[in-house]
Design a protein around this motif. Structure first.
Motif, PDB file in Angstrom:
ATOM      1  N   LEU A 262       0.858  -1.183   0.000  1.00 21.84           N
ATOM      2  CA  LEU A 262       0.000   0.000   0.000  1.00 21.84           C
ATOM      3  C   LEU A 262       0.892   1.230   0.000  1.00 21.84           C
ATOM      4  N   LEU A 263       0.868   1.973  -1.090  1.00 23.72           N
ATOM      5  CA  LEU A 263       1.611   3.227  -1.192  1.00 23.72           C
ATOM      6  C   LEU A 263       0.682   4.369  -0.795  1.00 23.72           C
ATOM      7  N   VAL A 264       0.942   4.929   0.377  1.00 20.46           N
ATOM      8  CA  VAL A 264       0.184   6.097   0.814  1.00 20.46           C
ATOM      9  C   VAL A 264       0.843   7.324   0.191  1.00 20.46           C
ATOM     10  N   SER A 265       0.074   8.106  -0.531  1.00 15.46           N
ATOM     11  CA  SER A 265       0.634   9.235  -1.265  1.00 15.46           C
ATOM     12  C   SER A 265       1.296  10.231  -0.331  1.00 15.46           C
ATOM     13  N   GLY A 266       2.403  10.815  -0.798  1.00 12.04           N
ATOM     14  CA  GLY A 266       3.123  11.797  -0.001  1.00 12.04           C
ATOM     15  C   GLY A 266       2.358  13.103   0.100  1.00 12.04           C
ATOM     16  N   ASN A 267       2.736  13.931   1.076  1.00 11.86           N
ATOM     17  CA  ASN A 267       2.025  15.208   1.253  1.00 11.86           C
ATOM     18  C   ASN A 267       2.964  16.371   1.530  1.00 11.86           C
TER      19      ASN A 267
ATOM     20  N   GLU B  36       8.048  12.372  -8.795  1.00  8.83           N
ATOM     21  CA  GLU B  36       9.235  11.526  -8.923  1.00  8.83           C
ATOM     22  C   GLU B  36       9.380  10.577  -7.737  1.00  8.83           C
ATOM     23  N   LEU B  37       9.035  11.034  -6.546  1.00  9.26           N
ATOM     24  CA  LEU B  37       9.107  10.148  -5.380  1.00  9.26           C
ATOM     25  C   LEU B  37       8.137   8.985  -5.516  1.00  9.26           C
ATOM     26  N   HIS B  38       6.961   9.268  -6.019  1.00  8.63           N
ATOM     27  CA  HIS B  38       5.994   8.181  -6.237  1.00  8.63           C
ATOM     28  C   HIS B  38       6.484   7.212  -7.313  1.00  8.63           C
ATOM     29  N   ARG B  39       7.110   7.762  -8.355  1.00  6.73           N
ATOM     30  CA  ARG B  39       7.664   6.884  -9.387  1.00  6.73           C
ATOM     31  C   ARG B  39       8.694   5.930  -8.772  1.00  6.73           C
ATOM     32  N   GLY B  40       9.551   6.473  -7.936  1.00  8.75           N
ATOM     33  CA  GLY B  40      10.560   5.638  -7.282  1.00  8.75           C
ATOM     34  C   GLY B  40       9.952   4.595  -6.377  1.00  8.75           C
ATOM     35  N   ALA B  41       8.866   4.953  -5.695  1.00  9.35           N
ATOM     36  CA  ALA B  41       8.207   3.996  -4.805  1.00  9.35           C
ATOM     37  C   ALA B  41       7.572   2.865  -5.599  1.00  9.35           C
ATOM     38  N   VAL B  42       6.961   3.195  -6.727  1.00 10.68           N
ATOM     39  CA  VAL B  42       6.389   2.157  -7.594  1.00 10.68           C
ATOM     40  C   VAL B  42       7.499   1.229  -8.077  1.00 10.68           C
ATOM     41  N   GLU B  43       8.611   1.803  -8.529  1.00 10.70           N
ATOM     42  CA  GLU B  43       9.719   0.987  -9.024  1.00 10.70           C
ATOM     43  C   GLU B  43      10.293   0.110  -7.916  1.00 10.70           C
ATOM     44  N   ALA B  44      10.355   0.626  -6.683  1.00 10.06           N
ATOM     45  CA  ALA B  44      10.869  -0.162  -5.560  1.00 10.06           C
ATOM     46  C   ALA B  44       9.950  -1.342  -5.260  1.00 10.06           C
ATOM     47  N   ALA B  45       8.649  -1.118  -5.325  1.00 10.55           N
ATOM     48  CA  ALA B  45       7.705  -2.208  -5.064  1.00 10.55           C
ATOM     49  C   ALA B  45       7.813  -3.282  -6.136  1.00 10.55           C
ATOM     50  N   VAL B  46       7.972  -2.861  -7.389  1.00 12.55           N
ATOM     51  CA  VAL B  46       8.128  -3.828  -8.478  1.00 12.55           C
ATOM     52  C   VAL B  46       9.424  -4.614  -8.289  1.00 12.55           C
ATOM     53  N   ALA B  47      10.510  -3.899  -7.975  1.00 12.65           N
ATOM     54  CA  ALA B  47      11.813  -4.551  -7.788  1.00 12.65           C
ATOM     55  C   ALA B  47      11.793  -5.531  -6.624  1.00 12.65           C
ATOM     56  N   ALA B  48      10.980  -5.243  -5.610  1.00 11.16           N
ATOM     57  CA  ALA B  48      10.902  -6.124  -4.440  1.00 11.16           C
ATOM     58  C   ALA B  48      10.025  -7.349  -4.694  1.00 11.16           C
ATOM     59  N   GLY B  49       9.344  -7.389  -5.841  1.00 14.40           N
ATOM     60  CA  GLY B  49       8.542  -8.558  -6.182  1.00 14.40           C
ATOM     61  C   GLY B  49       7.089  -8.485  -5.795  1.00 14.40           C
ATOM     62  N   ALA B  50       6.587  -7.285  -5.478  1.00 14.81           N
ATOM     63  CA  ALA B  50       5.167  -7.166  -5.133  1.00 14.81           C
ATOM     64  C   ALA B  50       4.294  -7.590  -6.304  1.00 14.81           C
ATOM     65  N   ARG B  51       3.217  -8.285  -5.995  1.00 19.34           N
ATOM     66  CA  ARG B  51       2.295  -8.734  -7.042  1.00 19.34           C
ATOM     67  C   ARG B  51       1.218  -7.696  -7.324  1.00 19.34           C
TER      68      ARG B  51
END
Length: 291
Positions: free
Chosen positions: A77-82, A90-105
């Protein structure tokens, strides 16, 4: 024979208002060992660690730590930054990429009601961009377009003292209870229901300041007047009250979006996930005034 591997859910922003409430509701549904949190300061999440939740340091500014905090998660669950000073896109992009890299389904993201191109409310641009990142991520994703869930007194201003709800021309908004958003989010994460793409998570009815002035008048037995203030006059009043002009003009775009109907879409999903009718603005104001 190997035992069944339990699927883990990791929640970011778990020491913030929404994230913490989601974790509390998850703990009512799942064993603590199936829940992880990714937080800037692990000491602030000690109360979760004491209950068996996996606590790891991770922030959107530190992709390596974020990947570690997401390790083993089936869902994130990515809670949006404020932070208004940060480049949240860009921070959200990095968080999405980190979740993908970690193997999240699956990645579940806390988006915003009316997060579509053309919405005058400037934070919408961040959510539109983040949803685009999710769509191109290659993993399953859900964007919960949450209705406005701030405290209603914060929205309405000092009406209790002045007897007046004064502000720019507005429009219908599906004001939503934050704890119910958290409960519904936890129900989705912990349940069997699958939602792909954007989904509106908002109260089933939208109200205007005119409606709210009538509601508080009925509740209190006193006449609370709704006064529409010209946009530029309202900005000038905000500045005179100590609000920086950029912040005032940003908030003005919220009113502009409301009167163009961007926050009016009713939602049935919240009730479905809660298994009951959500609290209305009138319910919340009645509870606040009789507490």
């Amino acid at each position: 024979m190997l035992g069944k591997v339990e699927k883990m859910i990791v929640v970011t922003g778990a020491t913030g208002g929404l994230g913490a409430a989601v974790v509390e509701h998850l703990l009512e549904r799942l064993p603590a060992e199936r829940i992880g949190v990714s937080v800037r300061d692990v000491t602030k999440a000690q109360h979760f660690a004491d209950r068996g939740v996996r606590v790891r340091r991770g922030s959107y500014e530190d992709p390596a730590a974020l990947r570690d905090s997401f390790a083993g998660a089936e869902q994130v669950l990515l809670v949006s930054g404020n932070d208004p000073a940060a480049d949240l896109t860009e921070l959200h992009r990095g968080a999405v990429e980190a979740a993908v890299a970690a193997g999240a389904r699956r990645i579940v993201y806390t988006s915003q009601h009316g997060a579509v191109p053309g919405n005058p409310y400037r934070p919408s641009d961040i959510h539109v961009a983040t949803e685009a990142f999710l769509a191109g991520s290659g993993v399953d994703w859900t964007a919960l377009r949450n209705g406005a869930y701030g405290p209603l007194d914060q929205v309405l201003g000092p009406w209790r003292r002045t007897g007046v709800i004064a502000g720019p021309d507005d429009g219908p908004v599906a004001y939503t209870d934050r704890d119910e958003v958290a409960e519904a989010t936890a129900a989705l994460l912990a349940g069997d229901r699958v939602l792909d793409g954007p989904a509106t998570l908002a109260a089933p009815n939208a109200v205007t300041f005119d409606d709210l002035s009538r509601i508080v008048s009925d509740i209190t037995g006193r006449t609370v007047e709704r006064i529409v203030v010209d946009d530029e006059r309202w900005v000038a009043d905000q500045i005179a009250g100590g609000v920086p002009e950029p912040a005032a003009r940003l908030l003005l775009t919220y009113y502009q979006a409301a009167r163009e109907g961007y926050f009016a879409e009713p939602g049935s999903l919240l009730a479905e996930l809660l298994g009951r009718e959500p609290r209305t603005a009138a319910d919340r104001l009645t509870a606040d005034l009789t507490a």
